[in-house]
Structures are given as structure tokens and as C-alpha cells.
Design a protein around this motif. Structure first.
Motif, PDB file in Angstrom:
ATOM      1  N   PHE A   1       0.867  -1.172   0.000  1.00 41.75           N
ATOM      2  CA  PHE A   1       0.000   0.000   0.000  1.00 41.75           C
ATOM      3  C   PHE A   1       0.906   1.225   0.000  1.00 41.75           C
ATOM      4  O   PHE A   1       1.680   1.435   0.940  1.00 41.75           O
ATOM      5  CB  PHE A   1      -0.910  -0.002   1.233  1.00 41.75           C
ATOM      6  N   HIS A   2       0.804   2.037  -1.045  1.00 46.51           N
ATOM      7  CA  HIS A   2       1.674   3.207  -1.195  1.00 46.51           C
ATOM      8  C   HIS A   2       0.917   4.472  -0.825  1.00 46.51           C
ATOM      9  O   HIS A   2      -0.055   4.849  -1.477  1.00 46.51           O
ATOM     10  CB  HIS A   2       2.195   3.307  -2.630  1.00 46.51           C
ATOM     11  N   LEU A   3       1.369   5.135   0.228  1.00 41.54           N
ATOM     12  CA  LEU A   3       0.811   6.408   0.674  1.00 41.54           C
ATOM     13  C   LEU A   3       1.763   7.532   0.274  1.00 41.54           C
ATOM     14  O   LEU A   3       2.979   7.403   0.430  1.00 41.54           O
ATOM     15  CB  LEU A   3       0.645   6.391   2.191  1.00 41.54           C
ATOM     16  N   ILE A   4       1.217   8.615  -0.242  1.00 47.24           N
ATOM     17  CA  ILE A   4       2.023   9.800  -0.556  1.00 47.24           C
ATOM     18  C   ILE A   4       1.566  10.956   0.317  1.00 47.24           C
ATOM     19  O   ILE A   4       0.367  11.251   0.396  1.00 47.24           O
ATOM     20  CB  ILE A   4       1.908  10.193  -2.045  1.00 47.24           C
ATOM     21  N   THR A   5       2.513  11.605   0.984  1.00 48.11           N
ATOM     22  CA  THR A   5       2.214  12.825   1.724  1.00 48.11           C
ATOM     23  C   THR A   5       2.657  13.988   0.830  1.00 48.11           C
ATOM     24  O   THR A   5       3.842  14.222   0.667  1.00 48.11           O
ATOM     25  CB  THR A   5       2.972  12.859   3.067  1.00 48.11           C
ATOM     26  N   ALA A   6       1.690  14.684   0.245  1.00 52.10           N
ATOM     27  CA  ALA A   6       2.003  15.703  -0.763  1.00 52.10           C
ATOM     28  C   ALA A   6       1.722  17.108  -0.239  1.00 52.10           C
ATOM     29  O   ALA A   6       0.652  17.370   0.310  1.00 52.10           O
ATOM     30  CB  ALA A   6       1.197  15.446  -2.037  1.00 52.10           C
ATOM     31  N   ASN A   7       2.688  17.975  -0.416  1.00 54.82           N
ATOM     32  CA  ASN A   7       2.537  19.381  -0.038  1.00 54.82           C
ATOM     33  C   ASN A   7       2.392  20.235  -1.302  1.00 54.82           C
ATOM     34  O   ASN A   7       2.409  19.710  -2.419  1.00 54.82           O
ATOM     35  CB  ASN A   7       3.747  19.823   0.801  1.00 54.82           C
ATOM     36  N   PRO A   8       2.228  21.551  -1.179  1.00 58.97           N
ATOM     37  CA  PRO A   8       2.092  22.394  -2.370  1.00 58.97           C
ATOM     38  C   PRO A   8       3.270  22.275  -3.344  1.00 58.97           C
ATOM     39  O   PRO A   8       3.077  22.291  -4.567  1.00 58.97           O
ATOM     40  CB  PRO A   8       1.994  23.808  -1.785  1.00 58.97           C
ATOM     41  N   GLU A   9       4.488  22.148  -2.809  1.00 55.37           N
ATOM     42  CA  GLU A   9       5.665  22.040  -3.679  1.00 55.37           C
ATOM     43  C   GLU A   9       5.589  20.807  -4.576  1.00 55.37           C
ATOM     44  O   GLU A   9       5.835  20.877  -5.778  1.00 55.37           O
ATOM     45  CB  GLU A   9       6.931  21.989  -2.822  1.00 55.37           C
ATOM     46  N   ILE A  10       5.238  19.660  -3.986  1.00 56.49           N
ATOM     47  CA  ILE A  10       5.140  18.414  -4.746  1.00 56.49           C
ATOM     48  C   ILE A  10       3.974  18.492  -5.735  1.00 56.49           C
ATOM     49  O   ILE A  10       4.076  18.033  -6.878  1.00 56.49           O
ATOM     50  CB  ILE A  10       4.964  17.220  -3.802  1.00 56.49           C
ATOM     51  N   THR A  11       2.869  19.074  -5.297  1.00 56.20           N
ATOM     52  CA  THR A  11       1.703  19.207  -6.164  1.00 56.20           C
ATOM     53  C   THR A  11       2.045  20.034  -7.392  1.00 56.20           C
ATOM     54  O   THR A  11       1.691  19.680  -8.526  1.00 56.20           O
ATOM     55  CB  THR A  11       0.542  19.865  -5.400  1.00 56.20           C
ATOM     56  N   LEU A  12       2.752  21.143  -7.184  1.00 58.71           N
ATOM     57  CA  LEU A  12       3.139  21.996  -8.304  1.00 58.71           C
ATOM     58  C   LEU A  12       4.160  21.301  -9.191  1.00 58.71           C
ATOM     59  O   LEU A  12       4.086  21.377 -10.423  1.00 58.71           O
ATOM     60  CB  LEU A  12       3.708  23.311  -7.764  1.00 58.71           C
ATOM     61  N   ALA A  13       5.107  20.581  -8.584  1.00 60.16           N
ATOM     62  CA  ALA A  13       6.130  19.872  -9.364  1.00 60.16           C
ATOM     63  C   ALA A  13       5.506  18.825 -10.270  1.00 60.16           C
ATOM     64  O   ALA A  13       6.003  18.565 -11.375  1.00 60.16           O
ATOM     65  CB  ALA A  13       7.140  19.219  -8.422  1.00 60.16           C
ATOM     66  N   SER A  14       4.409  18.226  -9.822  1.00 63.50           N
ATOM     67  CA  SER A  14       3.763  17.181 -10.624  1.00 63.50           C
ATOM     68  C   SER A  14       3.183  17.709 -11.933  1.00 63.50           C
ATOM     69  O   SER A  14       2.935  16.940 -12.858  1.00 63.50           O
ATOM     70  CB  SER A  14       2.649  16.509  -9.810  1.00 63.50           C
TER      71      SER A  14
END
Length: 249
Positions: A36-49
Motif C-alpha cells: 500500500f503506497h501512501l504519498i504525503t504531498a505538499n504544495p511544492e510536490i503538487t506543483l512539481a507534478s
């Protein structure tokens, strides 16, 4: 997951920290065909995506994405689909260690430097004596060492694999080796959480947390690992995120 809101194409869970903890505990308890893969995403990661196709693929294939940042909460509110609270990697790690102490779960820790890794493991063993330490390894390993580390994780089959190699590197590393780590039940990245647990970095004071300013505390006081961008350069992404998700209609 149905109970989610899309922010710049990233499906963020609307579960609270407690609800997320219970949900993950259930995933650990039941038999699964893969991890089970959980990602903790912040604004920086969201924008990088937005400009990283591999990261987009990894996020789409993740089992759960939680909002690790007040910016995500504000963006969801602006969209009219509110998220009740942040679910940070650090808080989630502590909650799962508490559960693991009750239920005898095993943890493997991969990442940070050797001294911090050792001190964090010692602190965890002392604080949560019923947690089983399946193993640990620092994050500055060579390509030649990597197969041995993967083999060690395969042998120990931890309930929880904690990655502390920074985002999005931790999630990209897991993406490359996901099939080899199918014996693991839950995997997620925790950023610099082991630095805090080990005592290398002081946690943000309660008032900073209450004001949702933990990011500012890290920016001002937390050291930056070798090879990572400076925190000031990374925070430059925040105004772009705010404009795209909160200000711009």
C-alpha cells in the motif's frame, strides 16, 4: 479514493489524521496482493507534478494521497470541497508507531544520514518498546549497495517501510522497486521526520503549529541535507501554488 478532492489533478484524501491512521491500520491488518503506497504531498510536490510526467504517474498509481500542508487545505476550501485538516508525514508516523506499539508491528527505516538513522532508531526502540525494528539503513547508499538493501527489506518483510530520502525522490525510488518490495504492507515518505525524532532538529513549538507555520519554522531553523535544494529556493514554489489554486479562478 472516493472521499477526495482534486487539487491541480492530485486527488487529496479528505480523511482526518485519526481516520487516516485507522484506515492504514486496516490495510496493514488485512492480506494484500501488493504493498500500500501512501504519498504525503505538499504544495511544492503538487506543483512539481504539473511538469513531471513520472511524478504524475506515481501519484496516479498511489493508493492514498494525504494533504501535508496548509496550502492544500486552503486550496480545497477555495474550491468548495473542504479538507478537515492537514495530515503530515511526521504526525502520521508518530500515530502509526503508537498503533504499532499496541499491535507489535515491524518497521524498516530507510534514509537520512547514518548517525541520524541510528539515533532515531534508538529513540523509537526506547519510546515504543513493542515496535519491532525490522532494520534500517542510511539514505546515502551507492548503486552497488542498493541490491543488498532491497534484499534485506525483502527478507525482513516489514509491516511498514519508512522512506526518509526527501520528496519526490523517495516516491520515485519506491516506484522503481515496487515489485521487488511486494512483501511490505505499507510504504510512505516522511521527509525530515527522523531528524526530529533523533533530536537533530527541534520540532516546531506548539504556537507555530497552531498557526500552521511549521513550514516557516523549518525554513528558518532546519538544516538542509547534502544534495537537496535550499529551503528558500523550494519555498519559491509557494506563491505559484497560491496563485494557481486560490487566487486565480
Amino acid at each position: 479514493m472516493r472521499n477526495s478532492v482534486s487539487i491541480l489533478g492530485v486527488p487529496f484524501s479528505k480523511l482526518t489524521l485519526e481516520e487516516t491512521t485507522l484506515y492504514l491500520a486496516e490495510q496493514i491488518r488485512k492480506e494484500r496482493s501488493g504493498l500500500f503506497h501512501l504519498i504525503t504531498a505538499n504544495p511544492e510536490i503538487t506543483l512539481a507534478s504539473q511538469s513531471d510526467e513520472l511524478l504524475q504517474e506515481i501519484i496516479r498509481s498511489a493508493d492514498l494521497v494525504v494533504p501535508d500542508g496548509i496550502g492544500i487545505v486552503l486550496a480545497a476550501k477555495r474550491k468548495g470541497e473542504p479538507i478537515p485538516e492537514r495530515v503530515t508525514g511526521y504526525d502520521l508516523l508518530l500515530r502509526l508507531l503508537e498503533k504499532g506499539n499496541e499491535r507489535g508491528w515491524s518497521f524498516y527505516f530507510l534514509g537520512t544520514d547514518e548517525q541520524t538513522s541510528r539515533q532515531a532508531a534508538e529513540k523509537i526502540s526506547w519510546t515504543y518498546p513493542e515496535v519491532k525494528l525490522a532494520g534500517r539503513h542510511h539514505g546515502f547508499f551507492s548503486p552497488e549497495e542498493e541490491p543488498g538493501i532491497i534484499a534485506e527489506i525483502q527478507r525482513s518483510k516489514p509491516d511498514v517501510l519508512i522512506l526518509a530520502m526527501g520528496a519526490p525522490y523517495s516516491d520515485k525510488w519506491l516506484h522503481r522497486h515496487r515489485q521487488e518490495l511486494s512483501g511490505v504492507k505499507l510504504v510512505f515518505g516522511v521527509g525530515g521526520s527522523l531528524d526530529v525524532i533523533s533530536g537533530k532538529v527541534k520540532p516546531a513549538p506548539a504556537m507555530w503549529k497552531k498557526l500552521n507555520l511549521e513550514w516557516a519554522h523549518r525554513l528558518l531553523f532546519a538544516p538542509v541535507a547534502k544534495g537537496q535544494k535550499s529551503r528558500w529556493r523550494r519555498q519559491a514554489a509557494l506563491p505559484k501554488f497560491v496563485y494557481r489554486t486560490i487566487i486565480r479562478k
